[in-house]
Design a protein around this motif. Structure first.
Motif, short mmCIF file in Angstrom:
data_model
loop_
_atom_site.label_atom_id
_atom_site.label_comp_id
_atom_site.label_asym_id
_atom_site.label_seq_id
_atom_site.Cartn_x
_atom_site.Cartn_y
_atom_site.Cartn_z
N LEU A 71 0.72 -1.35 0.00
CA LEU A 71 0.05 0.29 0.15
C LEU A 71 0.92 1.10 -0.33
O LEU A 71 1.23 2.10 0.79
N GLY A 72 1.46 0.91 -0.70
CA GLY A 72 2.80 2.75 -1.13
C GLY A 72 1.44 3.64 -1.39
O GLY A 72 2.59 4.71 -1.72
N GLY A 73 0.89 3.90 -2.12
CA GLY A 73 0.26 5.17 -2.83
C GLY A 73 0.97 4.98 -3.81
O GLY A 73 1.72 4.55 -4.13
N ASP A 92 4.82 1.08 6.95
CA ASP A 92 6.37 1.43 6.91
C ASP A 92 6.28 3.00 8.45
O ASP A 92 5.26 3.87 7.97
N PRO A 93 6.93 2.98 9.47
CA PRO A 93 6.55 3.38 10.55
C PRO A 93 7.21 5.00 10.10
O PRO A 93 6.18 6.15 10.38
N ARG A 94 7.89 5.27 8.60
CA ARG A 94 8.23 6.68 8.51
C ARG A 94 6.90 7.39 7.06
O ARG A 94 6.88 8.56 7.57
N ASP A 95 7.37 6.26 6.81
CA ASP A 95 6.41 6.68 5.19
C ASP A 95 5.36 6.29 4.80
O ASP A 95 4.29 7.34 4.65
N GLY A 96 4.60 5.88 6.65
CA GLY A 96 2.94 5.25 6.12
C GLY A 96 2.66 5.57 7.62
O GLY A 96 2.65 6.62 8.30
N ILE A 97 1.99 4.24 7.86
CA ILE A 97 1.20 4.87 9.05
C ILE A 97 1.16 3.86 10.75
O ILE A 97 0.81 3.32 11.57
N GLY A 98 2.33 3.20 10.16
CA GLY A 98 2.90 2.18 10.93
C GLY A 98 3.41 2.93 12.36
O GLY A 98 3.36 2.06 12.78
N ALA A 99 3.55 4.64 12.75
CA ALA A 99 3.54 4.60 13.52
C ALA A 99 2.20 5.31 14.14
O ALA A 99 2.18 6.08 15.26
N TRP A 100 0.93 5.08 13.43
CA TRP A 100 0.12 5.74 14.55
C TRP A 100 -1.00 5.21 15.34
O TRP A 100 -0.37 4.07 15.51
N THR A 101 -1.48 5.52 15.87
CA THR A 101 -2.65 4.96 16.83
C THR A 101 -3.26 4.21 15.70
O THR A 101 -4.05 5.57 15.24
N LEU A 102 -3.93 3.79 16.96
CA LEU A 102 -5.72 2.55 16.70
C LEU A 102 -6.43 3.91 16.50
O LEU A 102 -7.06 4.40 15.93
N SER A 146 -0.77 -5.83 9.93
CA SER A 146 0.46 -6.84 10.00
C SER A 146 0.89 -6.49 8.19
O SER A 146 1.42 -7.62 7.85
N LEU A 147 0.66 -6.30 6.82
CA LEU A 147 0.87 -5.71 5.65
C LEU A 147 2.25 -5.52 5.93
O LEU A 147 2.87 -4.60 6.73
N PRO A 148 2.78 -6.07 4.56
CA PRO A 148 4.20 -4.88 4.49
C PRO A 148 4.61 -3.61 4.64
O PRO A 148 3.97 -3.17 3.96
N PRO A 149 5.38 -3.19 5.81
CA PRO A 149 6.07 -2.12 5.01
C PRO A 149 5.91 -1.39 3.49
O PRO A 149 7.72 -2.68 2.80
N VAL A 150 6.16 -0.65 2.82
CA VAL A 150 7.02 -0.30 2.04
C VAL A 150 7.44 1.40 2.61
O VAL A 150 7.05 2.44 2.57
N SER A 151 8.03 1.69 1.70
CA SER A 151 8.85 2.63 1.94
C SER A 151 9.38 3.87 0.63
O SER A 151 8.38 3.62 -0.45
N GLY A 152 9.07 4.79 1.31
CA GLY A 152 9.20 5.81 0.12
C GLY A 152 7.59 7.01 0.62
O GLY A 152 6.87 5.80 -0.13
N LYS A 153 7.30 7.86 0.54
CA LYS A 153 6.55 9.34 0.16
C LYS A 153 6.11 8.75 -0.37
O LYS A 153 6.37 8.90 -1.44
#
Length: 306
Positions: A71-73, A92-102, A146-153
């Motif tokens: 889901l890299g957009g 991805d915690p930097r470029d995606g929503i991996g660092a978001w809270t519920l 649970s899905l794989p991180p995708v780097s790059g904004k």
């Protein structure tokens, strides 16, 4: 006298600006809703993911199979208001929503508000997702994390004035962000059990956000709910999105079983096959339980014809 008039105009201008600033402020979920959010079930969340069509916009264009879970957009939606670019919503915690809270994810889905406290543009169909149950939001979040991180904004939106003033979306949301059902129960006709119709209504009006494409919009992009699902000009490109009510030019000749089979197989009653942007929608619907496709079909046959 002139000075008093100027002073009055200045005061009114300041008051109007203050009111506009207040009314355009991004909204957050009530504290009691946030307090009751519970960790989600990723297994249930997978079905919500497909019903919600997340991959249709946020995966690479034309993605198939496992590639739909990246889901890299980056997909571009060229509209009369400008070009909107689907963001990275991977884990991805930097470029995606991996660092978001519920709670932040729920604010985005149900209120159209970002973790930074900014209004999202309604190219993200939160005006439909606002009808989601909080537990379904939690389950969806668990699956997406649970899905794989995708780097790059992804690239930013390309919008001209005044649409590039994101704060102004708050005023638009005051008019069009509503968690109430579009079609009240007493306007649904037919003899299908109400529980089935309500499930179909939830999937069509909420998770599936069908009205976002199949309902015409006014000059400022609000859905014309008096013409719910009556067909509309395509948001991007040329052509028209079809009427999916039983009105003239719609699907009156289709039975509920025809609709359910189309959502499962991609084949129409005339032996034609699904095409265009509906391809990914149909592929998503095929992943749902048969009972959900049947509920969608029952709802579409029960809504007022246009």
């Amino acid at each position: 006298m002139f000075r008093k008039l100027v002073a009055a105009i200045v005061v009114l201008g300041i008051a109007a600006a203050a009111a506009g600033w207040f009314l355009s402020a991004p909204e957050h979920l009530p504290e009691e809703v946030v307090a009751n959010l519970r960790a989600g079930d990723a297994g249930r969340g997978e079905l919500i993911f497909w019903a919600g069509g997340c991959a249709s916009c946020h995966a690479p264009a034309g993605a198939k199979g496992e590639a739909k879970l990246g889901l890299g957009g980056g997909q571009r939606l060229d509209t009369p208001f400008g070009i909107f670019v689907a963001p990275n919503i991977s884990s991805d915690p930097r470029d995606g929503i991996g660092a978001w809270t519920l709670a932040e994810f729920a604010d985005a889905m149900l209120k159209g508000t970002s973790p930074e406290g900014k209004n999202f543009y309604p190219a993200f169909p939160y005006t439909s997702y606002a009808r989601m149950k909080p537990q379904d939001v939690s389950d969806l979040f668990a699956f997406m994390q649970s899905l794989p991180p995708v780097s790059g904004k992804a690239a930013g939106h390309e919008l001209g004035f005044p649409f590039n003033i994101r704060r102004g979306v708050g005023l638009w949301k005051r008019l069009y962000l509503d968690s109430a059902p579009v079609v009240p129960e007493d306007q649904l006709h037919g003899d299908t059990e109400l529980s089935i119709l309500n499930r179909g209504r939830y999937l069509v009006e909420g998770l599936g956000h069908c009205g976002e494409c199949h309902t015409p919009r006014n000059a400022i992009g609000g859905l014309e709910k008096t013409l719910w699902l009556a067909g509309a000009p395509a948001a991007a490109g040329e052509g028209k999105v079809p009427n999916i009510t039983s009105g003239e030019g719609g699907i009156s000749s289709w039975s509920a079983s025809d609709i359910a089979y189309y959502l499962e197989s991609g084949f129409t009653p005339d032996y034609d096959s699904v095409g265009g942007e509906m391809v990914s929608v149909q592929e998503n619907m095929a992943k749902l339980p048969a009972s959900d496709r049947e509920a969608i079909a029952a709802y579409l046959k029960a809504v007022p014809a246009h």
